[in-house]
Design a protein around this motif. Structure first.
Motif, PDB file in Angstrom:
ATOM      1  N   GLU A  10      28.928  25.642  31.406  1.00 37.71           N
ATOM      2  CA  GLU A  10      28.184  26.754  30.805  1.00 37.71           C
ATOM      3  C   GLU A  10      27.918  27.832  31.859  1.00 37.71           C
ATOM      4  OE1 GLU A  10      25.086  27.622  27.548  1.00 37.71           O
ATOM      5  OE2 GLU A  10      27.144  26.924  27.665  1.00 37.71           O
ATOM      6  N   GLU A  11      27.454  27.377  33.031  1.00 37.20           N
ATOM      7  CA  GLU A  11      27.153  28.350  34.077  1.00 37.20           C
ATOM      8  C   GLU A  11      28.410  29.080  34.537  1.00 37.20           C
ATOM      9  OE1 GLU A  11      25.428  27.066  37.846  1.00 37.20           O
ATOM     10  OE2 GLU A  11      25.482  29.169  38.477  1.00 37.20           O
ATOM     11  N   PHE A  12      29.501  28.330  34.618  1.00 41.28           N
ATOM     12  CA  PHE A  12      30.771  28.935  35.037  1.00 41.28           C
ATOM     13  C   PHE A  12      31.108  30.138  34.159  1.00 41.28           C
ATOM     14  CE2 PHE A  12      35.397  29.270  34.443  1.00 41.28           C
ATOM     15  CZ  PHE A  12      35.864  29.315  35.741  1.00 41.28           C
ATOM     16  N   TRP A  13      31.017  29.937  32.857  1.00 40.07           N
ATOM     17  CA  TRP A  13      31.411  31.012  31.931  1.00 40.07           C
ATOM     18  C   TRP A  13      30.414  32.175  31.923  1.00 40.07           C
ATOM     19  CZ3 TRP A  13      36.148  31.710  30.216  1.00 40.07           C
ATOM     20  CH2 TRP A  13      37.021  30.601  30.168  1.00 40.07           C
ATOM     21  N   GLN A  14      29.231  31.969  32.547  1.00 35.70           N
ATOM     22  CA  GLN A  14      28.249  33.052  32.629  1.00 35.70           C
ATOM     23  C   GLN A  14      28.283  33.735  33.989  1.00 35.70           C
ATOM     24  OE1 GLN A  14      26.203  33.792  30.047  1.00 35.70           O
ATOM     25  NE2 GLN A  14      27.081  32.101  28.853  1.00 35.70           N
ATOM     26  N   ASN A  15      28.604  32.963  35.029  1.00 32.20           N
ATOM     27  CA  ASN A  15      28.256  33.408  36.374  1.00 32.20           C
ATOM     28  C   ASN A  15      29.402  33.360  37.385  1.00 32.20           C
ATOM     29  OD1 ASN A  15      26.406  34.387  38.215  1.00 32.20           O
ATOM     30  ND2 ASN A  15      25.789  32.334  38.892  1.00 32.20           N
ATOM     31  N   VAL A  16      30.645  33.180  36.910  1.00 30.76           N
ATOM     32  CA  VAL A  16      31.736  33.132  37.881  1.00 30.76           C
ATOM     33  C   VAL A  16      32.133  34.559  38.252  1.00 30.76           C
ATOM     34  CG1 VAL A  16      33.719  33.134  36.286  1.00 30.76           C
ATOM     35  CG2 VAL A  16      33.877  31.943  38.473  1.00 30.76           C
ATOM     36  N   LYS A  17      32.617  34.709  39.495  1.00 33.22           N
ATOM     37  CA  LYS A  17      33.048  36.034  39.925  1.00 33.22           C
ATOM     38  C   LYS A  17      34.534  36.006  40.230  1.00 33.22           C
ATOM     39  CE  LYS A  17      31.627  39.858  42.829  1.00 33.22           C
ATOM     40  NZ  LYS A  17      30.936  40.675  41.837  1.00 33.22           N
ATOM     41  N   VAL A  18      35.305  36.740  39.449  1.00 35.45           N
ATOM     42  CA  VAL A  18      36.746  36.831  39.677  1.00 35.45           C
ATOM     43  C   VAL A  18      37.085  38.293  39.923  1.00 35.45           C
ATOM     44  CG1 VAL A  18      39.036  36.360  38.740  1.00 35.45           C
ATOM     45  CG2 VAL A  18      37.116  34.879  38.125  1.00 35.45           C
ATOM     46  N   PRO A  19      37.265  38.685  41.189  1.00 39.64           N
ATOM     47  CA  PRO A  19      37.552  40.095  41.480  1.00 39.64           C
ATOM     48  C   PRO A  19      38.998  40.461  41.142  1.00 39.64           C
ATOM     49  CG  PRO A  19      37.486  38.828  43.517  1.00 39.64           C
ATOM     50  CD  PRO A  19      37.235  37.858  42.400  1.00 39.64           C
ATOM     51  N   GLY A  20      39.277  41.754  41.127  1.00 36.13           N
ATOM     52  CA  GLY A  20      40.650  42.218  40.964  1.00 36.13           C
ATOM     53  C   GLY A  20      41.084  42.327  39.518  1.00 36.13           C
ATOM     54  N   SER A  21      42.400  42.374  39.315  1.00 31.59           N
ATOM     55  CA  SER A  21      42.909  42.565  37.957  1.00 31.59           C
ATOM     56  C   SER A  21      43.899  41.475  37.594  1.00 31.59           C
ATOM     57  CB  SER A  21      43.565  43.945  37.852  1.00 31.59           C
ATOM     58  OG  SER A  21      44.955  43.837  38.056  1.00 31.59           O
ATOM     59  N   GLY A  22      44.282  41.457  36.330  1.00 34.48           N
ATOM     60  CA  GLY A  22      45.253  40.466  35.855  1.00 34.48           C
ATOM     61  C   GLY A  22      46.686  40.940  36.019  1.00 34.48           C
ATOM     62  N   ALA A  23      46.864  42.192  36.415  1.00 34.78           N
ATOM     63  CA  ALA A  23      48.205  42.775  36.437  1.00 34.78           C
ATOM     64  C   ALA A  23      48.871  42.697  37.811  1.00 34.78           C
ATOM     65  CB  ALA A  23      48.138  44.227  35.974  1.00 34.78           C
ATOM     66  N   THR A  24      48.266  41.945  38.728  1.00 30.78           N
ATOM     67  CA  THR A  24      48.866  41.789  40.051  1.00 30.78           C
ATOM     68  C   THR A  24      48.735  40.335  40.469  1.00 30.78           C
ATOM     69  OG1 THR A  24      46.735  42.151  41.115  1.00 30.78           O
ATOM     70  CG2 THR A  24      48.130  44.089  40.840  1.00 30.78           C
TER      71      THR A  24
END
Lengths: 250, 638
Positions: B535-549
C-alpha cells in the motif's frame, strides 16, 4: 570515508555528455562496500533529491557475467588487477580521494546513457563463427574423444573470457583483438573445433574489422586490463592462424 | 484448474521412450510456419531457442541483459551432474533418480525426475561436442568431483566456472542460429505481460529497455525460461536483474503457481557485512569437498582469532552429527545447522552470523598447489571481497537465498495450465521437490531445453493451426494499454522513498518470517506487513525520469511491484504447508534433534495456486505426489 567523484553523464547516444561532480552524495562511504554499492548509495541520495540516478550496467556482481563496465581513474574496472568493477571494493580508496568514472570509450561501443554502452558488436563477432556447427542430438559419447589435460586446460584459459570489453576500452586503438583471439583460441585449440578452424578465423576477424574496432599495435594494455587475465599470446596465435587460413584459401 | 500431469504409461524406465513414440510430429515444411517465443536466454531458454531453431521453427528470444551470454546461469560455479558412471563407483540413472527424489524430500514427481536422470548423460555429450572445456584427467578422459547429497562422484566441471562454460556453449549454438536467421534475438527487452487468445498462449508484451517502446510479439507458443524468484528476499545470490515478473504475470493470466514457499538457502555464502549490501556472494558448494565446517565449542571463544582456538575446542558439527555424509550433507541440512549453531551464540565474525570453512587440513594433506588448482579462483574471489586470505585463515560463511524450487506448474510435457505456454528450467517447479541437490540446476535447465521441449512442443503444435497470429488482436492492444498505464502510474506517484528502500524492507520481512525457518505466528504477521508495505509503495514510491528512455528506476519499480504481490503468495503457501519438507522448515514440525519432519499423510502433494483477482484470496489446488519406486522414508544422512 568522504569522496569526490566525477561521473560521465550523458542523456542518450546523441547528447554530447560531460562530467558532473558529486561530493555531498559520497559522504560516509564504508571501506567494505563494493564500488557499485558505493554508486548505489549515491544513486539513492540523488533519487531522494529528485535527480536522475547514474545509469550503469551490472548484474551478477560476482565477476562472471561481464555486464559491469566502467573506466575508473583512467583504468577499465579500476585499480585492482584481475578484478571486475563489481568486485572492486572501497578498501582500494582512502578518505578524500577524487575518482573519475567514465564509460568504455570506443566507436564500436556507442554510449546508450551515462556509463552504459552498447556492446552488440561483440555478439556480431561471435555470430560470425564463434561456435562449433553441430546440432543437438547427434553428439557421440563424451569420452569417445580423448583430449589431453594440457589441451583442455589451455582451451579453458582462453574460454574464461567474460566478454566485458575492458580490452577494447584499454586499447589506444580500441581493438577487439584480445576478445576475438580468446574465443578463437578456445575453439581452435580443441579437436571439436578443428574442422571449422580456418573459416572461423577468417569470418570472426572479418566481423571484428567491419564492426569498427581498431587494429593491434602490440601495446598489450588489453592484457593488463583483462579481469580474467587472458594472455596476449592468443593474439599472436590468431595472427598466425589468420595468415595460415588466408593462404589456405588461395 | 486441470492438474493432469499426463504421465505416460509403462514402466518408469520406458515412459519417456513411449511418450516420444506417441508424440505427434510436425513435418519439416510446416515447422517454419510456427512462431515460437522464448523468454529468457539462460541454459534453459538459450538451449531451447537454439534447438528449436535447428529443427526449423521460427524463434524469437528475449532477454533483459545486453547479451544472451550474460544470463544468470553463467554464475553457477561447481558443476553439473550426470549419471555417466565414468568413475565406475556404482552410479546409474536409477541412482541419480533416487538421490534426486530423496534429496527433494519426496515432494517431486517421480516420472519427471527419472527422465531428467536419463537425459543427463546426453547433456555431457552435447556440451562436449559444442566445445565446453570440461576438466580432464591426464589420460584425456573427463574428470568428476563429488557434491552434496550423493555418495558417488558424478559431477562434471570446468574449474569453478561450469555455468559460464555451459552457457557459453549454449550461446555459441544460439549465435549460430541468429546468424542463420532462424532466431531473432531481442536483448535489453523485458517481458511485461503474457497475452492469451481463446484460452491459449498467443504472445507477450515487452518493453524495449533502451527506447522505452511497448511492443507486442505474437507466437503459436510461448516458452518461459525466466529463472527463479530468489530476489524477493532482496539479498540473494541471484543477479541484480533476476525477477519474478514474467512468471508472476503468467500466473495472473491463469497459470498455476506451484509450491512458491520452496526456496533453497545455500550453506556456503560470504556473510552480510552491512546495510548497503546489494547481493550475497556464493562460494561454490564444491568447497565442502575439502573444507571442514566448524564453530567454537564455547561461546567465549567466538571473539578469538581462529588460530587461537585449540583443536579440542572446535566443534566440527556436521562431521559430529552426520558421520556418513559429514561436510557433504545436502544444502538444506547444512544451512539449518549453521543457523542452529549461530542461534546458540556460537557464530563467528561481526554480528555472530557466520561459521568457519577451514582448509588447513586439506592444504596439509594435498599441498597448497593442489588446493590452488581446485579452488584458486574461489579463494581469490573470497579475498577480494573480505580482505582475508583463506589459505592462512579459515573462510567465514553463512547461508543465503540461492535457488527457488517452486515455480509455474507444468505437466510431464512441461506445459503449464495455459495451453501453449511451456515453462523450463528454474521457472518451473517439477524436478527438485522441496530441495535441490548441488549441480542439478544446470542439469535440469539443459535437459528441459535441449532434450525435452524439442519433442513435447511438436506434439502440441501438431494440433495447432499455423495461421499467423495478429498483434492487432484486442487482447494485445488491451495488454499494451495496461502496461503503459502501469508505467504512467509509477512515474506519477512522485513520493519520498526509493524503489530499493521498499525492496530492502520486503526482503527483510521475507527473510525474518519466511526464510530459513518459519512458524505460524511469523507467517501470519508477514501477511499483515506485506500488504501494508505494498500500500505504501503505491502511495510513496519515487520513480524519477520518463518512460520513453532507458530508466533503471522504472525497471526496478515494475519488478518490485510484482515481488510485493508475489511475496504474499509465498507466505500464504508457507503457512498452508503445515509440515517441514526440504527447504521449507516449519519450526512446529521438527524432531528432537532439529531435523525436518514431513507429514506425508496430508502434504504429499504439490500445492498449486490459482489467481482469483487482486482483491480475492488465491485458491490452493493439489497435485498428489505418489512414490512407486523411491519408498517414502525419513531422509537420513547420518
Amino acid at each position: 570515508m568522504n569522496l569526490t567523484i566525477y561521473v560521465w553523464r550523458q542523456k542518450d547516444a546523441k547528447d554530447a555528455g560531460g562530467f558532473e561532480k558529486y561530493t555531498d552524495e559520497c559522504k560516509g562511504i564504508s571501506e567494505h562496500m563494493s564500488f557499485l554499492e558505493m554508486l548505489d548509495v549515491v544513486n539513492d541520495r540523488l533519487t531522494e533529491k529528485g535527480k536522475m540516478p547514474i545509469a550503469f550496467d551490472s548484474d551478477c556482481r560476482e565477476g562472471i557475467c561481464g555486464t559491469c563496465s566502467m573506466v575508473i581513474n583512467g583504468r577499465p574496472h579500476g585499480p585492482w588487477k584481475a578484478t571486475t568493477t563489481c568486485q572492486l571494493h572501497m578498501r582500494a580508496f582512502k578518505d578524500g580521494d577524487v575518482i573519475y568514472i567514465e564509460p568504455w570509450r570506443s566507436k564500436a561501443f556507442p554510449v546508450i546513457q551515462d556509463l552504459i554502452v552498447d556492446r552488440k558488436a561483440f555478439d556480431t563477432i561471435i555470430q560470425a563463427g564463434g561456435y562449433i556447427s553441430t546440432n543437438c542430438g547427434s553428439a557421440p559419447d563424451a569420452n569417445s574423444m580423448l583430449i589431453g589435460k594440457e589441451v583442455s586446460d589451455s582451451a579453458m584459459d582462453a574460454a574464461a573470457c567474460i566478454g566485458c570489453g575492458a580490452c577494447v576500452a584499454a586499447c589506444p586503438n580500441s581493438s577487439a583483438m584480445l576478445f576475438t583471439a580468446a574465443k578463437l583460441a578456445h575453439m581452435n585449440t580443441l579437436p571439436q573445433g578443428k574442422p571449422e578452424e580456418a573459416q572461423r578465423t577468417l569470418s570472426m576477424v572479418g566481423a571484428m574489422d567491419s564492426a569498427g574496432f581498431g587494429n593491434c599495435s602490440n601495446h598489450l594494455e588489453c592484457e593488463a586490463a583483462c579481469p580474467k587475465e587472458i594472455s596476449g599470446q592468443v593474439i599472436a596465435a590468431m595472427n598466425r592462424g589468420y595468415a595460415k587460413a588466408s593462404f589456405g584459401k588461395r | 484448474m486441470n492438474l493432469d500431469a499426463h504421465i505416460p504409461e509403462g514402466p518408469i524406465d520406458q515412459k519417456w521412450e513411449n511418450a516420444k513414440f506417441k508424440f505427434k510430429l510436425v513435418n519439416p515444411a510446416n515447422k517454419r510456419k510456427f512462431d515460437i517465443i522464448v523468454v529468457g536466454s539462460g541454459l534453459a531458454g538459450g538451449s531451447a531457442a537454439a534447438t528449436l531453431a535447428e529443427l526449423g521453427y521460427n524463434v524469437a528470444c528475449f532477454c533483459y541483459q545486453d547479451s544472451p551470454r550474460r544470463a544468470h546461469s553463467i554464475a553457477a560455479q561447481g558443476g553439473i551432474n550426470a549419471a555417466k558412471n565414468y568413475q565406475g563407483d556404482g552410479d546409474s540413472v536409477y541412482r541419480l533418480f533416487y538421490d534426486t527424489v530423496k534429496g527433494g524430500d519426496f515432494r517431486s514427481r517421480e516420472a519427471n525426475v527419472y527422465r531428467l536422470a536419463q537425459v543427463s548423460r546426453n547433456i555431457i555429450d552435447q556440451a562436449t561436442a559444442m566445445g565446453v572445456p570440461f576438466a580432464r584427467e591426464y589420460g584425456g578422459t573427463l574428470a568428476n568431483r563429488s557434491f552434496g547429497g550423493a555418495q558417488v562422484s558424478r559431477t562434471f566441471y570446468a574449474r569453478g566456472q561450469t555455468g559460464q562454460q555451459l552457457l557459453l556453449g549454449v550461446y555459441a549454438g544460439l549465435s549460430r542460429q541468429i546468424k542463420a536467421g532462424r532466431v531473432t534475438m531481442f536483448t535489453r527487452h523485458e517481458m511485461l505481460e503474457l497475452v492469451t487468445v481463446e484460452g491459449r498462449a498467443a504472445g507477450i508484451v515487452t518493453r524495449d529497455m533502451v527506447s522505452g517502446k511497448i511492443e507486442s510479439h505474437a507466437g503459436h507458443s510461448v516458452i518461459m525460461a525466466s529463472g527463479g524468484y530468489g530476489n524477493v528476499f532482496y539479498l540473494s545470490t541471484n543477479a541484480m536483474g533476476c525477477n519474478v515478473t514474467a512468471t508472476y504475470r503468467a500466473y495472473k493470466k491463469g497459470a498455476g503457481f506451484a509450491n512458491p514457499c520452496y526456496t533453497q538457502i545455500h550453506p556456503t555464502c560470504i556473510p552480510v557485512s552491512g546495510d548497503y549490501q546489494s547481493k550475497l556472494t556464493l562460494m561454490s558448494e564444491s568447497l565442502r569437498n575439502d573444507g571442514r565446517v566448524w564453530v567454537p565449542k564455547k561461546k567465549e571463544d567466538c571473539g578469538k582469532k581462529p588460530s587461537q582456538i585449540a583443536e579440542a575446542d572446535r566443534d566440527y558439527y556436521l562431521e559430529r552429527k552426520y558421520p556418513a555424509f559429514g561436510n557433504l550433507v545436502p544444502r538444506d541440512v547444512a544451512s539449518r545447522n549453521a543457523k542452529l549453531v549461530c542461534d546458540e551464540g556460537r557464530g563467528v565474525g561481526p554480528g555472530g552470523y557466520g561459521v568457519y570453512l577451514d582448509f588447513a587440513e586439506a592444504i596439509g594433506r594435498l599441498g597448497r598447489p593442489a588446493v590452488e588448482g581446485r579452488y584458486g579462483n574461489l579463494f581469490d574471489m573470497y579475498q577480494r571481497i573480505t580482505g582475508d586470505d583463506p589459505y592462512s585463515t579459515p573462510m567465514r560463511i553463512y547461508p543465503a537465498v540461492h535457488y527457488t524450487m517452486g515455480g509455474l506448474w507444468v505437466d510431464y510435457n512441461l506445459q503449464s495450465t495455459i495451453p501453449g505456454m511451456f515453462v523450463l528450467g528454474e521457472a518451473n517447479f517439477s524436478d527438485h521437490g522441496a530441495n535441490r541437490l548441488g549441480a542439478s540446476a544446470l542439469m535440469q535447465g539443459l535437459a528441459d531445453g535441449y532434450f525435452v521441449i524439442p519433442y513435447t512442443l511438436g506434439n502440441y503444435l501438431a494440433g495447432q493451426n499455423p495461421k499467423k497470429i495478429d498483434t492487432d488482436h484486442a487482447a494485445f492492444k488491451e495488454a499494451e494499454k495496461s502496461c503503459k498505464e502501469r508505467i504512467d502510474t509509477f512515474l506519477a506517484i512522485d513520493g519520498k522513498r526509493t524503489v530499493d528502500s521498499f525492496h530492502k524492507e520486503l526482503g527483510k520481512i521475507m527473510w525474518d518470517h519466511c526464510g530459513m525457518a518459519r512458524n505460524e505466528a511469523g507467517l501470519k504477521s508477514a501477511l499483515e506487513l506485506i500488504p501494508a508495505l505494498r500500500e505504501e509503495f503505491w502511495q510513496n514510491v519515487k520513480v524519477p525520469g520518463s518512460g520513453a528512455t532507458l530508466n533503471q528506476s522504472l525497471e526496478k519499480a515494475g519488478r518490485v511491484a510484482d515481488f510485493l504481490e508475489f511475496g504474499e503468495l509465498m507466505v500464504r503457501d508457507a503457512l498452508e504447508r503445515d509440515e517441514s519438507a526440504g527447504g521449507h522448515f516449519r519450526e512446529e514440525h521438527q524432531s528432537p534433534e532439529g531435523e525436518a519432519v514431513r507429514d506425508d499423510e496430508n502434504f504429499a502433494h504439490a500445492a498449486v495456486w490459482e489467481y482469483k483477482g487482486d482483491n480475492a484470496t488465491p485458491v490452493r489446488h493439489k497435485e498428489p505426489m505418489t512414490f512407486e519406486h523411491v519408498k517414502l522414508a525419513t531422509r537420513s544422512y547420518k
